[in-house]
Scaffold this active site. Structure first.
Site, PDB file in Angstrom:
ATOM      1  N   TRP A   1      -9.891   4.457  -5.289  1.00  0.00           N
ATOM      2  CA  TRP A   1      -9.501   4.783  -3.908  1.00  0.00           C
ATOM      3  C   TRP A   1      -7.999   4.857  -3.677  1.00  0.00           C
ATOM      4  O   TRP A   1      -7.569   5.415  -2.673  1.00  0.00           O
ATOM      5  CB  TRP A   1     -10.121   3.775  -2.937  1.00  0.00           C
ATOM      6  CG  TRP A   1     -10.071   2.349  -3.401  1.00  0.00           C
ATOM      7  CD1 TRP A   1      -9.049   1.461  -3.235  1.00  0.00           C
ATOM      8  CD2 TRP A   1     -11.098   1.669  -4.110  1.00  0.00           C
ATOM      9  NE1 TRP A   1      -9.363   0.260  -3.799  1.00  0.00           N
ATOM     10  CE2 TRP A   1     -10.624   0.349  -4.333  1.00  0.00           C
ATOM     11  CE3 TRP A   1     -12.366   2.025  -4.566  1.00  0.00           C
ATOM     12  CZ2 TRP A   1     -11.387  -0.604  -5.013  1.00  0.00           C
ATOM     13  CZ3 TRP A   1     -13.118   1.078  -5.235  1.00  0.00           C
ATOM     14  CH2 TRP A   1     -12.634  -0.226  -5.446  1.00  0.00           C
TER      15      TRP A   1
ATOM     16  N   GLU B   1      -7.215 -11.143  -2.939  1.00  0.00           N
ATOM     17  CA  GLU B   1      -7.841 -10.766  -1.674  1.00  0.00           C
ATOM     18  C   GLU B   1      -9.286 -11.233  -1.746  1.00  0.00           C
ATOM     19  O   GLU B   1      -9.932 -11.114  -2.785  1.00  0.00           O
ATOM     20  CB  GLU B   1      -7.810  -9.250  -1.428  1.00  0.00           C
ATOM     21  CG  GLU B   1      -6.447  -8.676  -1.123  1.00  0.00           C
ATOM     22  CD  GLU B   1      -6.514  -7.196  -0.734  1.00  0.00           C
ATOM     23  OE1 GLU B   1      -7.507  -6.787  -0.101  1.00  0.00           O
ATOM     24  OE2 GLU B   1      -5.578  -6.458  -1.093  1.00  0.00           O
TER      25      GLU B   1
ATOM     26  N   TYR C   1     -14.333  -8.264  -2.788  1.00  0.00           N
ATOM     27  CA  TYR C   1     -15.090  -7.995  -1.564  1.00  0.00           C
ATOM     28  C   TYR C   1     -16.543  -7.760  -1.973  1.00  0.00           C
ATOM     29  O   TYR C   1     -16.877  -6.726  -2.550  1.00  0.00           O
ATOM     30  CB  TYR C   1     -14.520  -6.771  -0.839  1.00  0.00           C
ATOM     31  CG  TYR C   1     -13.143  -7.024  -0.269  1.00  0.00           C
ATOM     32  CD1 TYR C   1     -12.991  -7.649   0.964  1.00  0.00           C
ATOM     33  CD2 TYR C   1     -12.001  -6.649  -0.965  1.00  0.00           C
ATOM     34  CE1 TYR C   1     -11.733  -7.894   1.496  1.00  0.00           C
ATOM     35  CE2 TYR C   1     -10.736  -6.887  -0.444  1.00  0.00           C
ATOM     36  CZ  TYR C   1     -10.607  -7.512   0.789  1.00  0.00           C
ATOM     37  OH  TYR C   1      -9.359  -7.758   1.310  1.00  0.00           O
TER      38      TYR C   1
ATOM     39  N   TRP D   1      -8.274 -11.452   3.763  1.00  0.00           N
ATOM     40  CA  TRP D   1      -7.663 -10.404   4.583  1.00  0.00           C
ATOM     41  C   TRP D   1      -7.828 -10.765   6.059  1.00  0.00           C
ATOM     42  O   TRP D   1      -8.459 -11.773   6.401  1.00  0.00           O
ATOM     43  CB  TRP D   1      -8.303  -9.062   4.254  1.00  0.00           C
ATOM     44  CG  TRP D   1      -7.366  -7.889   4.374  1.00  0.00           C
ATOM     45  CD1 TRP D   1      -7.459  -6.830   5.222  1.00  0.00           C
ATOM     46  CD2 TRP D   1      -6.187  -7.653   3.590  1.00  0.00           C
ATOM     47  NE1 TRP D   1      -6.429  -5.949   5.015  1.00  0.00           N
ATOM     48  CE2 TRP D   1      -5.627  -6.436   4.025  1.00  0.00           C
ATOM     49  CE3 TRP D   1      -5.551  -8.365   2.568  1.00  0.00           C
ATOM     50  CZ2 TRP D   1      -4.463  -5.909   3.481  1.00  0.00           C
ATOM     51  CZ3 TRP D   1      -4.396  -7.832   2.013  1.00  0.00           C
ATOM     52  CH2 TRP D   1      -3.863  -6.624   2.469  1.00  0.00           C
ATOM     53  N   ASN D   2      -7.249  -9.998   6.940  1.00  0.00           N
ATOM     54  CA  ASN D   2      -7.352 -10.279   8.377  1.00  0.00           C
ATOM     55  C   ASN D   2      -8.408  -9.379   9.022  1.00  0.00           C
ATOM     56  O   ASN D   2      -9.269  -8.830   8.364  1.00  0.00           O
ATOM     57  CB  ASN D   2      -5.985 -10.123   9.054  1.00  0.00           C
ATOM     58  CG  ASN D   2      -5.430  -8.707   8.968  1.00  0.00           C
ATOM     59  OD1 ASN D   2      -6.005  -7.844   8.301  1.00  0.00           O
ATOM     60  ND2 ASN D   2      -4.320  -8.460   9.646  1.00  0.00           N
TER      61      ASN D   2
ATOM     62  N   HIS E   1       0.882  -1.180   0.000  1.00  0.00           N
ATOM     63  CA  HIS E   1       0.000   0.000   0.000  1.00  0.00           C
ATOM     64  C   HIS E   1       0.915   1.225   0.000  1.00  0.00           C
ATOM     65  O   HIS E   1       1.150   1.859   1.032  1.00  0.00           O
ATOM     66  CB  HIS E   1      -0.923  -0.017   1.216  1.00  0.00           C
ATOM     67  CG  HIS E   1      -2.061  -0.979   1.089  1.00  0.00           C
ATOM     68  ND1 HIS E   1      -1.907  -2.335   1.267  1.00  0.00           N
ATOM     69  CD2 HIS E   1      -3.372  -0.774   0.779  1.00  0.00           C
ATOM     70  CE1 HIS E   1      -3.082  -2.943   1.083  1.00  0.00           C
ATOM     71  NE2 HIS E   1      -3.988  -2.007   0.778  1.00  0.00           N
TER      72      HIS E   1
ATOM     73  N   GLU F   1      -5.788  -3.303  -7.172  1.00  0.00           N
ATOM     74  CA  GLU F   1      -7.099  -2.642  -7.209  1.00  0.00           C
ATOM     75  C   GLU F   1      -7.073  -1.336  -8.010  1.00  0.00           C
ATOM     76  O   GLU F   1      -7.736  -0.355  -7.680  1.00  0.00           O
ATOM     77  CB  GLU F   1      -7.628  -2.418  -5.792  1.00  0.00           C
ATOM     78  CG  GLU F   1      -7.854  -3.725  -5.037  1.00  0.00           C
ATOM     79  CD  GLU F   1      -8.278  -3.527  -3.582  1.00  0.00           C
ATOM     80  OE1 GLU F   1      -8.666  -2.397  -3.206  1.00  0.00           O
ATOM     81  OE2 GLU F   1      -8.206  -4.503  -2.819  1.00  0.00           O
TER      82      GLU F   1
END
Length: 447
Positions: A285, A382, A355, A418-419, A217, A280
């Site tokens: 974003w 992810e 997601y 993911w966590n 990131h 992504e």
């Protein structure tokens, strides 16, 4: 063809006059990347080097061995290598990164974009290619372990692996770390990159037989002190990343060098990295991604592809990182997935960051169909609940996810949930996910 050969030969002799003498199986290349036009193919803007042009007619192979330079001819012949390890993209043809020939398309080439990838990396890539052909034990399990160099619940540790073990009796085959805290700021932007997680990842890989994934990131190079992970940048600002001598470009390479230091540290310990940068991108974003919701911005697409290719060449050619498997993972819920795609020569694995309210979402199926046509290993880079399911007390059903792999996404080679609130242990049916007959866990990886 004779006329073509004569023209090419004459051009070659002029172009390479300043180069060192070429032997029978090599020729001058732009190894530092300075002469690239962004395509990595053919003659490069009148520079005194080439990126391995190829011939489409065997008459250019005078001595009949199908290899390298042929009595001063300026190309190599299709299906010409005796070694499959030099076919970087697996298609048996065209530009093969740092190799001097192309291989028969029917060979068992690993297909990695980097022809200089070390043997372990080639073997792991072949595993990813082979998994969907198995009847069972065919999907590698994964988990995200957190961000390196931060504190709090999202800090990298083995806590996620321990939690999965306590719920399911299994540990994930792939464990992931993120080097960058791109939302933060620092006097030196490179200080936002941390690879302390490497110590744990080395033990997982070398002592326990696990696999390693690194994501980033990354902070934006536009602000002087970094940060800006989710701050949009205009296309004119994006273009400054490529402007020689500009402060934004200098900061960008400070970031890249620090990331490369971490990846090199793993390489020096024999660790192959499943590397997933600039993810992504179809979403609006992250600073490197789309300019707005589902915008079809050709300029942004071009900037992104150039950014990826430049990163790839810098890591591969300049920093000599031969332990990387490059993963391209757009967001499942946005369009234009192929508009950002940097090209087969710079990508090894394709996948989705998905997601959603349910794995059965039509957008996930559409993205899978689109990306799997590239004939590269497909993954769920992810996976987890969308915000809607998160608000509904973690009811994302991971049993439905693994069932969907059987029925709708059979080409999947691995998945990484993911966590925190997105973790399988914070949702439904984690046990079913990690104990399915298709799932390969830690201790079961063989390559």
């Amino acid at each position: 063809m004779d006329v073509f050969k004569s023209i090419i030969q004459a051009t070659l002799l002029v172009s390479c006059a300043l180069s060192a003498t070429v032997n029978a199986q090599s020729y001058p290349d732009c190894s530092n990347g300075t002469a690239l036009d962004g395509m990595n193919y053919g003659w490069e803007n009148n520079q005194t080097c080439v990126r391995y042009p190829t011939c489409n007619n065997s008459s250019a192979d005078p001595d009949g061995d199908g290899w390298g330079w042929q009595n001063k001819n300026a190309c190599v012949v299709q299906h010409s290598c005796s070694s499959s390890s030099v076919d970087a993209d697996g298609d048996g043809w065209g530009w093969e990164d740092n190799a001097t020939c192309s291989v028969n398309a029917g060979s068992s080439a690993s297909g990695l974009s980097n022809a200089s990838a070390n043997q372990t990396t080639q073997d792991i890539y072949r595993l990813l290619q082979d998994l969907p052909n198995r009847s069972g034990n065919r999907v590698l399990s994964g988990a995200f372990g957190g961000y390196s160099g931060i504190s709090g619940s999202s800090a990298f540790s083995l806590a996620e692996s321990d939690n999965i073990k306590s719920w399911t009796g299994q540990r994930p085959a792939i464990y992931a770390c993120d080097y960058a805290r791109g939302w933060d700021s620092a006097n030196r932007v490179a200080d936002l990159i941390n690879y302390d997680c490497n110590a744990t990842l080395k033990k997982l890989f070398n002592d326990q037989g696990g696999l390693v994934q690194i994501s980033n990131h990354l902070p934006s190079p536009v602000p002087v002190n970094g940060g800006g992970l989710k701050d949009p940048i205009a296309n004119w600002q994006y273009a400054k990343i490529f402007e020689p001598g500009h402060d934004i470009r200098k900061r960008w390479f400070q970031i890249l060098n620090k990331v490369a230091d971490g990846l090199e540290d793993l390489q020096n310990s024999g660790v192959t990295v499943i590397y997933r940068p600039l993810h992504e991108m179809t979403g609006e974003w992250f600073w490197w991604g789309a300019t707005g919701y589902n915008t079809n911005d050709a300029t942004r697409h071009a900037h992104y592809k150039k950014l990826w290719i430049e990163m790839y060449n810098f890591f591969t050619l300049d920093r000599g990182l031969n332990n990387l498997i490059w993963v391209y993972s757009p967001d499942a819920n946005r369009d234009y997935k192929m508009s950002f795609y940097p090209g087969d020569d710079f990508v090894d694995v394709v996948g989705l960051d998905a997601y959603n309210l349910s794995i059965w979402d039509a957008k996930v199926q559409s993205g899978y169909n689109e990306l799997s046509e590239l004939n590269k290993p497909f993954v769920f880079a992810e996976i987890g609940p969308s915000q809607g399911v998160f608000d509904a007390h973690g009811k994302y059903d991971f049993q439905q996810f693994i069932k969907a792999l059987h029925s709708n996404f059979p080409k999947t080679s691995y998945f990484i949930p993911w966590n925190d609130a997105w973790s399988p242990t914070a949702n439904a049916n984690a046990w079913s996910l990690y104990n399915d007959p298709w799932t390969v866990n830690l201790g079961e990886v063989s390559y």
